[in-house]
Design a protein around this motif. Structure first.
Motif, PDB file in Angstrom:
ATOM      1  N   ILE A  17       0.914  -1.136   0.007  1.00  0.00           N
ATOM      2  CA  ILE A  17      -0.104   0.088   0.006  1.00  0.00           C
ATOM      3  C   ILE A  17       0.912   1.242  -0.002  1.00  0.00           C
ATOM      4  O   ILE A  17       1.823   1.223   0.611  1.00  0.00           O
ATOM      5  N   GLY A  18       0.760   2.180  -0.834  1.00  0.00           N
ATOM      6  CA  GLY A  18       1.541   3.252  -1.110  1.00  0.00           C
ATOM      7  C   GLY A  18       1.053   4.414  -0.350  1.00  0.00           C
ATOM      8  O   GLY A  18      -0.245   4.599   0.178  1.00  0.00           O
ATOM      9  N   GLY A  19       1.971   5.208   0.469  1.00  0.00           N
ATOM     10  CA  GLY A  19       1.482   6.150   1.316  1.00  0.00           C
ATOM     11  C   GLY A  19       0.833   5.628   2.646  1.00  0.00           C
ATOM     12  O   GLY A  19       1.128   4.601   2.985  1.00  0.00           O
ATOM     13  N   GLN A  20       0.122   6.624   3.153  1.00  0.00           N
ATOM     14  CA  GLN A  20      -0.814   6.161   4.323  1.00  0.00           C
ATOM     15  C   GLN A  20      -0.027   5.898   5.470  1.00  0.00           C
ATOM     16  O   GLN A  20      -0.395   4.784   6.181  1.00  0.00           O
ATOM     17  N   THR A  21       1.084   6.391   5.630  1.00  0.00           N
ATOM     18  CA  THR A  21       2.019   6.080   6.858  1.00  0.00           C
ATOM     19  C   THR A  21       1.561   6.226   8.289  1.00  0.00           C
ATOM     20  O   THR A  21       1.421   5.029   8.942  1.00  0.00           O
ATOM     21  N   ILE A  22       0.497   7.236   8.284  1.00  0.00           N
ATOM     22  CA  ILE A  22       0.114   7.450   9.829  1.00  0.00           C
ATOM     23  C   ILE A  22      -1.196   6.370   9.940  1.00  0.00           C
ATOM     24  O   ILE A  22      -1.033   5.669  11.129  1.00  0.00           O
ATOM     25  N   GLY A  64      -5.766   7.116  -4.696  1.00  0.00           N
ATOM     26  CA  GLY A  64      -4.943   5.627  -4.960  1.00  0.00           C
ATOM     27  C   GLY A  64      -5.736   5.036  -6.088  1.00  0.00           C
ATOM     28  O   GLY A  64      -5.100   4.428  -7.257  1.00  0.00           O
ATOM     29  N   ALA A  65      -7.071   4.993  -5.963  1.00  0.00           N
ATOM     30  CA  ALA A  65      -7.897   4.398  -7.253  1.00  0.00           C
ATOM     31  C   ALA A  65      -7.685   5.062  -8.377  1.00  0.00           C
ATOM     32  O   ALA A  65      -7.481   4.725  -9.527  1.00  0.00           O
ATOM     33  N   HIS A  66      -7.640   6.513  -8.325  1.00  0.00           N
ATOM     34  CA  HIS A  66      -7.579   7.240  -9.523  1.00  0.00           C
ATOM     35  C   HIS A  66      -6.053   6.950 -10.213  1.00  0.00           C
ATOM     36  O   HIS A  66      -6.122   6.956 -11.380  1.00  0.00           O
ATOM     37  N   LEU A  67      -5.046   7.045  -9.330  1.00  0.00           N
ATOM     38  CA  LEU A  67      -3.713   6.727  -9.733  1.00  0.00           C
ATOM     39  C   LEU A  67      -3.445   5.446 -10.257  1.00  0.00           C
ATOM     40  O   LEU A  67      -2.952   5.205 -11.302  1.00  0.00           O
ATOM     41  N   GLU A  68      -4.082   4.416  -9.906  1.00  0.00           N
ATOM     42  CA  GLU A  68      -4.279   3.011 -10.292  1.00  0.00           C
ATOM     43  C   GLU A  68      -4.787   2.979 -11.790  1.00  0.00           C
ATOM     44  O   GLU A  68      -4.112   2.455 -12.690  1.00  0.00           O
ATOM     45  N   ASN A  69      -5.816   3.811 -11.789  1.00  0.00           N
ATOM     46  CA  ASN A  69      -6.475   3.948 -12.937  1.00  0.00           C
ATOM     47  C   ASN A  69      -5.685   4.579 -14.180  1.00  0.00           C
ATOM     48  O   ASN A  69      -5.698   4.255 -15.384  1.00  0.00           O
ATOM     49  N   VAL A  70      -5.065   5.522 -13.758  1.00  0.00           N
ATOM     50  CA  VAL A  70      -4.073   6.351 -14.684  1.00  0.00           C
ATOM     51  C   VAL A  70      -3.069   5.291 -15.234  1.00  0.00           C
ATOM     52  O   VAL A  70      -2.886   5.540 -16.562  1.00  0.00           O
ATOM     53  N   GLY A  87      -7.755   3.529  -0.086  1.00  0.00           N
ATOM     54  CA  GLY A  87      -6.984   2.078   0.179  1.00  0.00           C
ATOM     55  C   GLY A  87      -7.698   1.593   1.725  1.00  0.00           C
ATOM     56  O   GLY A  87      -6.879   0.852   2.082  1.00  0.00           O
ATOM     57  N   LYS A  88      -8.730   1.991   2.094  1.00  0.00           N
ATOM     58  CA  LYS A  88      -9.292   1.444   3.322  1.00  0.00           C
ATOM     59  C   LYS A  88      -9.653  -0.144   3.105  1.00  0.00           C
ATOM     60  O   LYS A  88      -9.264  -0.765   4.223  1.00  0.00           O
ATOM     61  N   THR A  89      -9.954  -0.515   2.262  1.00  0.00           N
ATOM     62  CA  THR A  89      -9.961  -1.989   2.104  1.00  0.00           C
ATOM     63  C   THR A  89      -8.876  -2.958   1.936  1.00  0.00           C
ATOM     64  O   THR A  89      -8.594  -3.709   2.609  1.00  0.00           O
ATOM     65  N   LEU A  90      -7.993  -1.931   1.261  1.00  0.00           N
ATOM     66  CA  LEU A  90      -6.445  -2.592   1.297  1.00  0.00           C
ATOM     67  C   LEU A  90      -6.039  -2.742   2.674  1.00  0.00           C
ATOM     68  O   LEU A  90      -5.163  -3.668   3.032  1.00  0.00           O
ATOM     69  N   PRO A 149      -3.897  10.941  -0.708  1.00  0.00           N
ATOM     70  CA  PRO A 149      -2.564  10.935  -0.648  1.00  0.00           C
ATOM     71  C   PRO A 149      -1.783  12.058  -1.007  1.00  0.00           C
ATOM     72  O   PRO A 149      -2.472  13.003  -1.582  1.00  0.00           O
ATOM     73  N   GLU A 150      -0.585  12.429  -0.020  1.00  0.00           N
ATOM     74  CA  GLU A 150       0.323  13.516  -0.412  1.00  0.00           C
ATOM     75  C   GLU A 150       0.941  13.392  -1.475  1.00  0.00           C
ATOM     76  O   GLU A 150       1.148  11.983  -2.067  1.00  0.00           O
ATOM     77  N   ASN A 151       1.946  14.410  -1.968  1.00  0.00           N
ATOM     78  CA  ASN A 151       2.921  13.926  -2.932  1.00  0.00           C
ATOM     79  C   ASN A 151       3.597  12.616  -2.765  1.00  0.00           C
ATOM     80  O   ASN A 151       3.998  11.721  -3.870  1.00  0.00           O
ATOM     81  N   ASP A 152       4.382  12.321  -1.623  1.00  0.00           N
ATOM     82  CA  ASP A 152       5.024  11.217  -1.345  1.00  0.00           C
ATOM     83  C   ASP A 152       4.387  10.139  -1.454  1.00  0.00           C
ATOM     84  O   ASP A 152       4.768   8.851  -2.192  1.00  0.00           O
ATOM     85  N   GLY A 153       2.947  10.028  -1.059  1.00  0.00           N
ATOM     86  CA  GLY A 153       2.133   9.014  -1.246  1.00  0.00           C
ATOM     87  C   GLY A 153       1.867   8.629  -2.581  1.00  0.00           C
ATOM     88  O   GLY A 153       1.940   7.556  -2.953  1.00  0.00           O
ATOM     89  N   ARG A 154       1.438   9.573  -3.308  1.00  0.00           N
ATOM     90  CA  ARG A 154       1.151   9.542  -4.548  1.00  0.00           C
ATOM     91  C   ARG A 154       2.389   8.592  -5.475  1.00  0.00           C
ATOM     92  O   ARG A 154       2.143   7.875  -6.301  1.00  0.00           O
ATOM     93  N   LEU A 155       3.554   9.229  -5.245  1.00  0.00           N
ATOM     94  CA  LEU A 155       4.774   8.631  -5.779  1.00  0.00           C
ATOM     95  C   LEU A 155       5.006   7.326  -5.629  1.00  0.00           C
ATOM     96  O   LEU A 155       5.103   6.346  -6.432  1.00  0.00           O
TER      97      LEU A 155
END
Ligand code: ATP
Length: 274
Positions: free
Chosen positions: A19-24, A228-234, A62-65, A192-198
């Motif tokens: 899972i990307g980002g979502q550190t907290i 995250g779902a948008h980015l996966e789609n991209v 990413g709640k389900t993930l 997600p923030e910038n880092d998370g998106r990356l």
């Protein structure tokens, strides 16, 4: 049919690292899961077990993930369902389904020689809406009441059950659900923030061939507000565009075009909603 859930085998081994980002959110969840894993130690210290965690935030973040990864992390039996699965026209069916999923969690855990299970309920606001409110009616109220009974009964069993609920409308929830001993932990799962998106872009392009001119940092900068779902789609749309052109690699242009496409889709989506 009272089996309104899906059992997901831990063999999938989906992990927090997938899972990307979502550190907290990951940190807070892991801490709560350590309580579940070390339940004996926790109760010896006089701490009451944690029964429910509520994940709140916009769709596709990413709640389900996170719920899936929680099951892998704690090696628990994992049952997943959605609030809408409990709603039926027939009186009493919702409550019956609630009983069934809790019973199945206990039975499965025993059978698999595990002492813990996680029940994930997406769209928990569908059953957890305020009782006696305008939108509510008897059948919904009964379902919620049964759910509260099951949550209160969790600690009476030798199997530890953790309920993870997800919603993008926590404001709609009946306050009884948020009382101590029920969903006493809320974890925010934001865009997600910038880092998370990356990180998310990296994860979803791992199995794809990118041209040298692709700069994921730049893409992360340009996709402010994407989930995250948008980015996966991209990444998926970009791969389709490349295929359509018979290109061997995904080019920068393909990704740019895919971003436009996803943005446009989102706009049309909002229009139909309003
Ligand atoms: P909903 O509220 O709509 O149920 P959700 O928050 O549960 O949404 P998920 O189902 O977890 O969202 O995510 C949908 C898809 O988007 C995932 O299958 C994955 O492909 C992608 N995705 C979302 N967030 C992330 C993330 N943080 N890292 C990697 N992929 C992500």
């Amino acid at each position: 049919n009272v089996n309104a859930y899906q059992e997901i085998k831990p063999e999938n081994n989906f992990a927090f690292d997938d899972i990307g980002g979502q550190t907290i959110a990951k940190r807070e969840l892991k801490e709560a899961l350590d309580f579940l894993i070390n339940s004996t130690k926790i109760s010896q210290r006089g701490i009451r077990p944690l029964k429910g965690i509520l994940l709140t935030g916009p769709p596709g973040t990413g709640k389900t993930l996170l719920a899936k990864a929680s099951a892998t992390y704690s090696d628990a039996v994992f049952l997943a369902t959605s609030g809408s699965e409990f709603i039926e026209m027939y009186a009493g069916v919702g409550a019956q389904r609630v009983r069934k999923i809790f019973n199945t969690a206990r039975t499965k855990a025993k059978k698999d020689n595990k002492n813990r299970a996680i029940i994930f309920i997406d769209e928990i606001d569908v059953i957890g809406g305020q009782r006696g409110s305008n939108g509510s009616h008897m059948e919904y109220d009964q379902t919620l009441n049964q759910f509260l009974v099951e949550m209160d009964g969790i600690s009476g069993s030798d199997i530890n059950i953790l309920v993870i609920g997800a919603t993008n409308r926590p404001d709609l929830l009946d306050s009884a659900l948020l009382r101590p001993g029920r969903f006493d932990r809320q974890v925010k799962v934001d865009l997600p923030e910038n880092d998370g998106r990356l990180e998310i872009l990296k994860l979803h392009t791992k199995n794809k061939v990118l041209a040298k001119n692709v700069n994921l940092e730049e893409i992360a900068d340009e996709t402010y507000g994407f989930s995250g779902a948008h980015l996966e789609n991209v990444t998926n749309e970009a791969a389709i565009l490349a295929l359509r052109e018979n290109a061997k690699e995904i080019d920068h242009i393909h990704i740019k075009e895919a971003i436009d496409k996803v943005m446009l889709g989102e706009k049309l989506n909002n229009k139909t909603k309003n």
